[in-house]
Scaffold this motif. Structure first.
Motif, mmCIF file in Angstrom:
data_model
loop_
_atom_site.group_PDB
_atom_site.id
_atom_site.type_symbol
_atom_site.label_atom_id
_atom_site.label_comp_id
_atom_site.label_asym_id
_atom_site.label_seq_id
_atom_site.Cartn_x
_atom_site.Cartn_y
_atom_site.Cartn_z
ATOM 1 N N HIS A 1 -2.960 1.317 10.749
ATOM 2 C CA HIS A 1 -2.765 -0.410 10.831
ATOM 3 C C HIS A 1 -3.064 -1.002 12.030
ATOM 4 O O HIS A 1 -3.802 -1.603 12.460
ATOM 5 C CB HIS A 1 -1.966 -1.244 10.607
ATOM 6 N N LEU A 2 -2.400 -0.195 12.965
ATOM 7 C CA LEU A 2 -2.451 -1.266 14.664
ATOM 8 C C LEU A 2 -4.206 -0.550 14.973
ATOM 9 O O LEU A 2 -4.232 -0.767 16.614
ATOM 10 C CB LEU A 2 -1.311 -0.614 15.330
ATOM 11 N N GLY A 3 -4.723 -0.143 14.547
ATOM 12 C CA GLY A 3 -6.085 0.897 15.320
ATOM 13 C C GLY A 3 -6.192 1.695 15.796
ATOM 14 O O GLY A 3 -7.124 2.300 16.846
ATOM 15 N N HIS A 4 -5.205 2.229 15.334
ATOM 16 C CA HIS A 4 -4.907 3.865 16.382
ATOM 17 C C HIS A 4 -5.420 5.065 14.862
ATOM 18 O O HIS A 4 -3.887 5.866 14.947
ATOM 19 C CB HIS A 4 -3.858 4.189 16.855
ATOM 20 N N PRO A 5 -6.185 5.338 14.561
ATOM 21 C CA PRO A 5 -6.486 5.897 13.312
ATOM 22 C C PRO A 5 -6.358 7.787 13.931
ATOM 23 O O PRO A 5 -5.245 8.270 12.893
ATOM 24 C CB PRO A 5 -7.982 5.615 13.178
ATOM 25 N N GLU A 6 -7.000 7.528 15.200
ATOM 26 C CA GLU A 6 -6.357 9.184 14.939
ATOM 27 C C GLU A 6 -5.518 9.667 15.814
ATOM 28 O O GLU A 6 -4.685 10.549 15.204
ATOM 29 C CB GLU A 6 -7.768 9.446 16.626
ATOM 30 N N ALA A 7 -4.241 8.657 16.326
ATOM 31 C CA ALA A 7 -2.841 8.746 16.082
ATOM 32 C C ALA A 7 -2.079 9.194 14.808
ATOM 33 O O ALA A 7 -1.545 10.336 14.803
ATOM 34 C CB ALA A 7 -2.183 8.000 17.103
ATOM 35 N N ALA A 8 -2.517 8.509 14.125
ATOM 36 C CA ALA A 8 -2.102 7.934 12.288
ATOM 37 C C ALA A 8 -2.484 9.795 11.447
ATOM 38 O O ALA A 8 -1.619 10.245 11.127
ATOM 39 C CB ALA A 8 -2.377 7.101 12.038
ATOM 40 N N ALA A 9 -3.847 9.999 12.214
ATOM 41 C CA ALA A 9 -4.189 11.348 11.927
ATOM 42 C C ALA A 9 -3.716 12.481 12.438
ATOM 43 O O ALA A 9 -3.144 13.577 11.286
ATOM 44 C CB ALA A 9 -5.670 11.549 11.982
ATOM 45 N N PRO B 1 5.601 6.969 1.882
ATOM 46 C CA PRO B 1 5.483 5.986 2.218
ATOM 47 C C PRO B 1 5.495 4.281 1.670
ATOM 48 O O PRO B 1 4.722 4.534 0.368
ATOM 49 C CB PRO B 1 4.185 5.927 3.986
ATOM 50 N N ALA B 2 5.347 2.867 2.503
ATOM 51 C CA ALA B 2 4.504 2.101 1.790
ATOM 52 C C ALA B 2 4.321 1.106 3.614
ATOM 53 O O ALA B 2 4.799 1.268 4.361
ATOM 54 C CB ALA B 2 6.072 1.550 1.415
ATOM 55 N N ALA B 3 3.532 0.112 2.866
ATOM 56 C CA ALA B 3 3.021 -0.510 4.125
ATOM 57 C C ALA B 3 2.817 -2.140 3.095
ATOM 58 O O ALA B 3 2.255 -1.991 2.308
ATOM 59 C CB ALA B 3 1.522 -0.447 5.035
ATOM 60 N N ALA C 1 5.458 5.464 9.757
ATOM 61 C CA ALA C 1 5.002 5.410 10.812
ATOM 62 C C ALA C 1 3.442 5.546 11.273
ATOM 63 O O ALA C 1 2.422 5.182 11.712
ATOM 64 C CB ALA C 1 5.368 6.202 12.023
ATOM 65 N N ALA C 2 3.079 7.077 10.824
ATOM 66 C CA ALA C 2 0.968 6.637 10.613
ATOM 67 C C ALA C 2 1.098 5.091 10.013
ATOM 68 O O ALA C 2 -0.412 5.223 10.270
ATOM 69 C CB ALA C 2 1.087 8.136 9.864
ATOM 70 N N LEU C 3 0.890 5.052 8.820
ATOM 71 C CA LEU C 3 0.012 4.017 8.820
ATOM 72 C C LEU C 3 0.618 2.930 9.756
ATOM 73 O O LEU C 3 -0.443 1.914 9.941
ATOM 74 C CB LEU C 3 2.122 4.072 6.768
ATOM 75 N N MET C 4 1.498 2.943 10.100
ATOM 76 C CA MET C 4 1.852 1.629 11.389
ATOM 77 C C MET C 4 0.934 2.017 12.674
ATOM 78 O O MET C 4 0.238 1.011 12.759
ATOM 79 C CB MET C 4 3.248 1.321 10.997
ATOM 80 N N LEU C 5 0.118 2.849 12.458
ATOM 81 C CA LEU C 5 -0.330 3.264 13.614
ATOM 82 C C LEU C 5 -2.344 2.586 13.404
ATOM 83 O O LEU C 5 -2.481 2.461 14.331
ATOM 84 C CB LEU C 5 -0.576 4.924 13.974
ATOM 85 N N LEU D 1 0.986 -1.208 0.009
ATOM 86 C CA LEU D 1 -0.026 -0.350 -0.150
ATOM 87 C C LEU D 1 1.067 1.238 -0.183
ATOM 88 O O LEU D 1 1.807 1.510 0.668
ATOM 89 C CB LEU D 1 -0.984 -0.181 1.274
ATOM 90 N N ARG D 2 0.824 2.123 -0.858
ATOM 91 C CA ARG D 2 1.547 3.198 -0.856
ATOM 92 C C ARG D 2 0.849 4.501 -1.663
ATOM 93 O O ARG D 2 0.342 4.683 -2.416
ATOM 94 C CB ARG D 2 2.951 3.084 -2.275
ATOM 95 N N PRO D 3 0.425 5.231 -0.096
ATOM 96 C CA PRO D 3 -0.474 6.346 -0.444
ATOM 97 C C PRO D 3 0.235 7.800 -0.773
ATOM 98 O O PRO D 3 1.928 8.119 -0.681
ATOM 99 C CB PRO D 3 -0.442 6.480 1.140
#
Length: 353
Positions: free
Chosen positions: A306-314, A261-263, A300-304, A103-105
């Motif tokens: 994926h780990l279930g923390h969309p607000e922190a990622a944002a 970034p990439a996941a 790192a935001a992509l990882m956040l 995944l590459r945004p």
């Protein structure tokens, strides 16, 4: 408090410099959201290969199998052939852990000018979904008659119904969550077996996603359209090779490969997913302290997420956007004079550390 155990592989070159930037950001945003990270660091790299003859130990996959995620800095050094470093570390992780979605945004940020005239901040916001474990990058083939005039090399592409269907379904589902547009990269006019098969499966799966508008584009024409009018694209799905090419092209359109970034995702979460910036090890600038950490921080935001923390990622992505829109802090690859530390510290300031 939520705790995550991360397998940290800084790798080679600037991977050693941008990975600490990413972990600092994770620790700061995690503290605010009640998230802690335990980083288990592994020295798997070309340096290890030169010393011990292997990119990672024989039981390497078992050592990271039970981590919540893997963060990889970069892999590669001129002293080690690329196919050795890649097939000795990155590809075994992707394939053994069934990380079949890459995944590459990509987006154009305000304050970061694109080299493409029509790539405007606020308009270009797309995602490339790359099939990540089969396709053109198969292990089937070989070299024959080495050293003779009739020497030949054969490389087989492998497209399976299961492999294509699952990545296409992921792309359709993602498009449904975004703006509802999906572009499939193909070349079925020239590649007579695998790409018509790909096209058939995309059309077949489209019936299950009536709220998504799919179009099919030949890869050569698609590359031209990405440059001429990047804002028209939402989700682009492609084979391993086509997705690889499109990922770097779209990153360049957004302003530079150093920001991308990439996941590598195992959507079923049976295995850990791996997160990596795509800029490579950049040995020409390694050790100078000027590597751009933006790609690693966005990863790192992509990882956040994926780990279930969309607000922190944002929040992390918003901090990146604020640095670019409201300051002149730029690393040399973006036309500035800032160091890795300068950029990282500025991101942390906007995160309120």
């Amino acid at each position: 408090m939520v705790a995550h155990r991360i397998a940290l592989i800084p790798g080679d070159g600037i991977g050693q410099e941008v990975t600490p930037a990413a972990t600092r950001v994770l620790d700061v945003v995690g503290k605010r959201h009640g998230i802690t990270f335990e980083h288990d660091e592994f020295d798997w790299s070309c340096a290890r290969y030169r010393e011990l003859g292997a990119m990672m130990p024989e039981d390497g996959l078992d050592r990271i199998r039970h981590h919540n995620a893997i963060f990889l800095g970069a892999v590669g050094h001129p002293s080690v052939p690329d196919h050795v470093s890649l097939w000795g570390l990155l590809i075994p992780i992707r394939r053994s852990f069934r990380q079949y979605v890459n995944l590459r945004p990509i987006k154009v940020f305000e304050g970061l000018e694109s080299p493409v005239r029509r790539a405007v901040a606020g308009e270009v916001d797309l995602v490339v979904v790359r099939e990540n474990v089969e396709g053109e990058y198969s292990e089937i083939g070989g070299r024959f008659n080495r050293g003779f005039p009739e020497e030949m090399a054969v490389q087989e592409a492998v497209f399976t119904r299961a492999g294509v269907t699952r990545v296409v379904d992921f792309a359709f589902s993602l498009a449904r969550q975004r703006r509802g547009g999906l572009t499939s990269a193909t070349k079925s006019n020239g590649i007579v077996h695998t790409l018509p098969f790909w096209d058939e499966l995309v059309a077949e799966r489209a019936e299950s996603f009536p709220d998504v508008s799919p179009v099919s584009e030949h890869i050569d024409a698609l590359c031209a359209k990405v440059v001429l009018d990047p804002a028209r694209f939402d989700v682009i799905v492609g084979s391993n090779l086509f997705g690889d090419i499109l990922s770097d092209l779209t990153a360049a359109v957004a302003g530079g490969i150093g920001i991308a970034p990439a996941a590598n995702l195992n959507p079923e979460r049976e295995f850990p997913s791996m997160f990596e910036p795509v800029h490579g090890s950049a040995p020409d600038i390694a050790g100078q302290g000027v590597a751009n950490p933006l790609g690693a921080i966005w990863t790192a935001a992509l990882m956040l997420d994926h780990l279930g923390h969309p607000e922190a990622a944002a929040e992390v992505e918003q901090a990146i956007a604020a640095v670019l829109a409201r300051t002149r802090v730029r690393t040399p690859d973006l036309g500035g004079t800032a160091t890795t530390e300068d950029f990282t510290s500025t991101v942390l300031e906007f995160l309120g550390s």
